[in-house]
Scaffold this motif. Sequence first.
Motif, PDB file in Angstrom:
ATOM      1  N   MET A 180      -4.115   4.159   5.754  1.00 13.52           N
ATOM      2  CA  MET A 180      -3.415   3.527   6.880  1.00 13.52           C
ATOM      3  C   MET A 180      -4.395   2.806   7.798  1.00 13.52           C
ATOM      4  O   MET A 180      -4.147   1.681   8.241  1.00 13.52           O
ATOM      5  CB  MET A 180      -2.640   4.575   7.680  1.00 13.52           C
ATOM      6  N   LYS A 181      -5.518   3.468   8.082  1.00 15.90           N
ATOM      7  CA  LYS A 181      -6.506   2.881   8.990  1.00 15.90           C
ATOM      8  C   LYS A 181      -7.132   1.621   8.390  1.00 15.90           C
ATOM      9  O   LYS A 181      -7.222   0.585   9.051  1.00 15.90           O
ATOM     10  CB  LYS A 181      -7.605   3.899   9.298  1.00 15.90           C
ATOM     11  N   ASP A 182      -7.562   1.718   7.136  1.00 15.35           N
ATOM     12  CA  ASP A 182      -8.268   0.599   6.496  1.00 15.35           C
ATOM     13  C   ASP A 182      -7.384  -0.633   6.327  1.00 15.35           C
ATOM     14  O   ASP A 182      -7.854  -1.765   6.456  1.00 15.35           O
ATOM     15  CB  ASP A 182      -8.811   1.030   5.135  1.00 15.35           C
ATOM     16  N   HIS A 183      -6.098  -0.395   6.041  1.00 14.33           N
ATOM     17  CA  HIS A 183      -5.190  -1.512   5.775  1.00 14.33           C
ATOM     18  C   HIS A 183      -4.276  -1.832   6.956  1.00 14.33           C
ATOM     19  O   HIS A 183      -3.435  -2.724   6.860  1.00 14.33           O
ATOM     20  CB  HIS A 183      -4.358  -1.224   4.523  1.00 14.33           C
ATOM     21  N   ARG A 184      -4.450  -1.070   8.046  1.00 11.56           N
ATOM     22  CA  ARG A 184      -3.706  -1.317   9.278  1.00 11.56           C
ATOM     23  C   ARG A 184      -2.191  -1.356   9.044  1.00 11.56           C
ATOM     24  O   ARG A 184      -1.500  -2.299   9.437  1.00 11.56           O
ATOM     25  CB  ARG A 184      -4.170  -2.623   9.922  1.00 11.56           C
ATOM     26  N   VAL A 185      -1.699  -0.325   8.387  1.00 12.32           N
ATOM     27  CA  VAL A 185      -0.264  -0.217   8.125  1.00 12.32           C
ATOM     28  C   VAL A 185       0.284   1.000   8.853  1.00 12.32           C
ATOM     29  O   VAL A 185      -0.440   1.971   9.115  1.00 12.32           O
ATOM     30  CB  VAL A 185       0.042  -0.116   6.614  1.00 12.32           C
ATOM     31  N   SER A 186       1.556   0.962   9.188  1.00 11.46           N
ATOM     32  CA  SER A 186       2.172   2.042   9.959  1.00 11.46           C
ATOM     33  C   SER A 186       2.963   3.012   9.091  1.00 11.46           C
ATOM     34  O   SER A 186       3.282   4.119   9.526  1.00 11.46           O
ATOM     35  CB  SER A 186       3.102   1.460  11.029  1.00 11.46           C
ATOM     36  N   ILE A 187       3.286   2.609   7.863  1.00 12.25           N
ATOM     37  CA  ILE A 187       3.989   3.500   6.939  1.00 12.25           C
ATOM     38  C   ILE A 187       3.413   3.346   5.542  1.00 12.25           C
ATOM     39  O   ILE A 187       2.841   2.308   5.201  1.00 12.25           O
ATOM     40  CB  ILE A 187       5.513   3.235   6.892  1.00 12.25           C
ATOM     41  N   LEU A 188       3.568   4.396   4.760  1.00 13.47           N
ATOM     42  CA  LEU A 188       3.176   4.366   3.354  1.00 13.47           C
ATOM     43  C   LEU A 188       4.316   4.942   2.522  1.00 13.47           C
ATOM     44  O   LEU A 188       4.693   6.101   2.721  1.00 13.47           O
ATOM     45  CB  LEU A 188       1.921   5.212   3.112  1.00 13.47           C
ATOM     46  N   PRO A 189       4.882   4.162   1.607  1.00 14.08           N
ATOM     47  CA  PRO A 189       5.837   4.750   0.678  1.00 14.08           C
ATOM     48  C   PRO A 189       5.111   5.797  -0.167  1.00 14.08           C
ATOM     49  O   PRO A 189       3.947   5.601  -0.541  1.00 14.08           O
ATOM     50  CB  PRO A 189       6.274   3.559  -0.191  1.00 14.08           C
TER      51      PRO A 189
ATOM     52  N   ALA B 177       5.127   8.166   7.657  1.00 13.09           N
ATOM     53  CA  ALA B 177       4.868   7.371   8.855  1.00 13.09           C
ATOM     54  C   ALA B 177       3.599   7.867   9.536  1.00 13.09           C
ATOM     55  O   ALA B 177       3.141   8.986   9.304  1.00 13.09           O
ATOM     56  CB  ALA B 177       6.049   7.462   9.817  1.00 13.09           C
ATOM     57  N   ARG B 178       3.044   7.031  10.382  1.00 10.20           N
ATOM     58  CA  ARG B 178       1.814   7.387  11.106  1.00 10.20           C
ATOM     59  C   ARG B 178       2.009   8.667  11.921  1.00 10.20           C
ATOM     60  O   ARG B 178       1.121   9.506  12.004  1.00 10.20           O
ATOM     61  CB  ARG B 178       1.418   6.220  12.010  1.00 10.20           C
ATOM     62  N   ASN B 179       3.188   8.832  12.496  1.00  9.60           N
ATOM     63  CA  ASN B 179       3.469  10.012  13.305  1.00  9.60           C
ATOM     64  C   ASN B 179       3.507  11.286  12.454  1.00  9.60           C
ATOM     65  O   ASN B 179       3.129  12.362  12.924  1.00  9.60           O
ATOM     66  CB  ASN B 179       4.801   9.826  14.046  1.00  9.60           C
ATOM     67  N   ASP B 180       3.956  11.162  11.193  1.00 14.09           N
ATOM     68  CA  ASP B 180       3.962  12.307  10.279  1.00 14.09           C
ATOM     69  C   ASP B 180       2.539  12.803  10.041  1.00 14.09           C
ATOM     70  O   ASP B 180       2.273  14.005  10.031  1.00 14.09           O
ATOM     71  CB  ASP B 180       4.601  11.931   8.939  1.00 14.09           C
ATOM     72  N   LEU B 181       1.638  11.853   9.834  1.00 13.34           N
ATOM     73  CA  LEU B 181       0.237  12.197   9.612  1.00 13.34           C
ATOM     74  C   LEU B 181      -0.388  12.818  10.854  1.00 13.34           C
ATOM     75  O   LEU B 181      -1.153  13.783  10.776  1.00 13.34           O
ATOM     76  CB  LEU B 181      -0.555  10.942   9.210  1.00 13.34           C
ATOM     77  N   PHE B 182      -0.045  12.240  11.999  1.00 15.19           N
ATOM     78  CA  PHE B 182      -0.577  12.741  13.269  1.00 15.19           C
ATOM     79  C   PHE B 182      -0.195  14.204  13.469  1.00 15.19           C
ATOM     80  O   PHE B 182      -1.028  15.038  13.827  1.00 15.19           O
ATOM     81  CB  PHE B 182      -0.055  11.872  14.414  1.00 15.19           C
ATOM     82  N   LYS B 183       1.074  14.522  13.222  1.00 13.41           N
ATOM     83  CA  LYS B 183       1.550  15.900  13.372  1.00 13.41           C
ATOM     84  C   LYS B 183       0.859  16.827  12.379  1.00 13.41           C
ATOM     85  O   LYS B 183       0.470  17.956  12.719  1.00 13.41           O
ATOM     86  CB  LYS B 183       3.069  15.957  13.160  1.00 13.41           C
ATOM     87  N   ALA B 184       0.685  16.346  11.140  1.00 12.54           N
ATOM     88  CA  ALA B 184       0.052  17.172  10.112  1.00 12.54           C
ATOM     89  C   ALA B 184      -1.397  17.477  10.464  1.00 12.54           C
ATOM     90  O   ALA B 184      -1.874  18.602  10.288  1.00 12.54           O
ATOM     91  CB  ALA B 184       0.136  16.462   8.756  1.00 12.54           C
ATOM     92  N   LEU B 185      -2.105  16.480  10.954  1.00  5.24           N
ATOM     93  CA  LEU B 185      -3.503  16.664  11.327  1.00  5.24           C
ATOM     94  C   LEU B 185      -3.638  17.617  12.521  1.00  5.24           C
ATOM     95  O   LEU B 185      -4.557  18.434  12.577  1.00  5.24           O
ATOM     96  CB  LEU B 185      -4.149  15.313  11.642  1.00  5.24           C
ATOM     97  N   LEU B 186      -2.714  17.506  13.469  1.00  4.54           N
ATOM     98  CA  LEU B 186      -2.728  18.418  14.615  1.00  4.54           C
ATOM     99  C   LEU B 186      -2.467  19.857  14.177  1.00  4.54           C
ATOM    100  O   LEU B 186      -3.127  20.789  14.639  1.00  4.54           O
ATOM    101  CB  LEU B 186      -1.677  17.993  15.641  1.00  4.54           C
ATOM    102  N   ASN B 187      -1.502  20.024  13.273  1.00  2.00           N
ATOM    103  CA  ASN B 187      -1.198  21.365  12.778  1.00  2.00           C
ATOM    104  C   ASN B 187      -2.377  21.947  12.009  1.00  2.00           C
ATOM    105  O   ASN B 187      -2.675  23.141  12.100  1.00  2.00           O
ATOM    106  CB  ASN B 187       0.041  21.339  11.881  1.00  2.00           C
TER     107      ASN B 187
ATOM    108  N   TYR C 213       0.857  -1.185   0.000  1.00  2.00           N
ATOM    109  CA  TYR C 213       0.000   0.000   0.000  1.00  2.00           C
ATOM    110  C   TYR C 213       0.890   1.231   0.000  1.00  2.00           C
ATOM    111  O   TYR C 213       1.880   1.286   0.721  1.00  2.00           O
ATOM    112  CB  TYR C 213      -0.908  -0.013   1.222  1.00  2.00           C
ATOM    113  N   TYR C 214       0.527   2.202  -0.804  1.00  6.74           N
ATOM    114  CA  TYR C 214       1.364   3.390  -0.944  1.00  6.74           C
ATOM    115  C   TYR C 214       0.495   4.626  -1.116  1.00  6.74           C
ATOM    116  O   TYR C 214      -0.739   4.544  -1.226  1.00  6.74           O
ATOM    117  CB  TYR C 214       2.302   3.235  -2.139  1.00  6.74           C
ATOM    118  N   ALA C 215       1.130   5.776  -1.141  1.00  2.86           N
ATOM    119  CA  ALA C 215       0.429   7.040  -1.352  1.00  2.86           C
ATOM    120  C   ALA C 215       1.138   7.802  -2.470  1.00  2.86           C
ATOM    121  O   ALA C 215       2.336   7.620  -2.700  1.00  2.86           O
ATOM    122  CB  ALA C 215       0.422   7.869  -0.073  1.00  2.86           C
TER     123      ALA C 215
END
Length: 208
Positions: free
Chosen positions: A101-110, A123-133, A86-88
């Motif tokens: 990420m949620k649907d496929h339960r993966v922690s990273i996306l190339p 990475a999941r943390n990258d998305l988390f930070k982006a959503l918070l910002n 799975y990728y983006a």
Amino acid sequence: MYISEINSAKAICAQADMSAAKAYQLIRDVDHTKFPVVDKEGKLVGIVEKSELQDISSSSSPFKELRFSSILSGTKVRDLMNNNVYYAKETDTIWTAALNMKDHRVSILPVVDEENKVTSVLARNDLFKALLNLAGAKYSGLFVCVSTKDKSDIYKISEILEKSGVTLLFMSSRKNKVTMKITDKYSDTAVEALKNQGFEVVYTVHID
């Protein structure tokens, strides 16, 4: 917000025709548990687990007597990788990536460009930070949640906030409720104005 706007990690990729032992030497000090696999042109062809490379390369492996023998050197990354990756795309939104990420339960996306070449790893943390910002979390202010009756209330709320002198940092509407984040200055005035215009304030939360 698009993925290309996120400061995601530079991609560390394993070559498909690289030996498993050599690939592990390349990625062993990186925190990620999975790594993109690319062909000679840098195009995404799969993903490989760090643990699988480690099992092959580790001195604790049952093959430790043959660690650098022709048997192990003949084990390529392509023999261990998962082709169903799975990728983006750089042009995808962060919402698309988050759902992926949620649907496929993966922690990273190339992340790939138009030519399917890997440019970064999300990475999941990258998305988390982006959503918070995106929600204005890095700015101090007041979260305000009010009840609404119809869609036109959103426009009324925006007008009230503008007239109150506050800056709107974030707004979300769901199930007859509007949640917004506003700047501290004049926030008391804005809340009172909302109440005076008939809006029920469900809660307010201050964020430093």
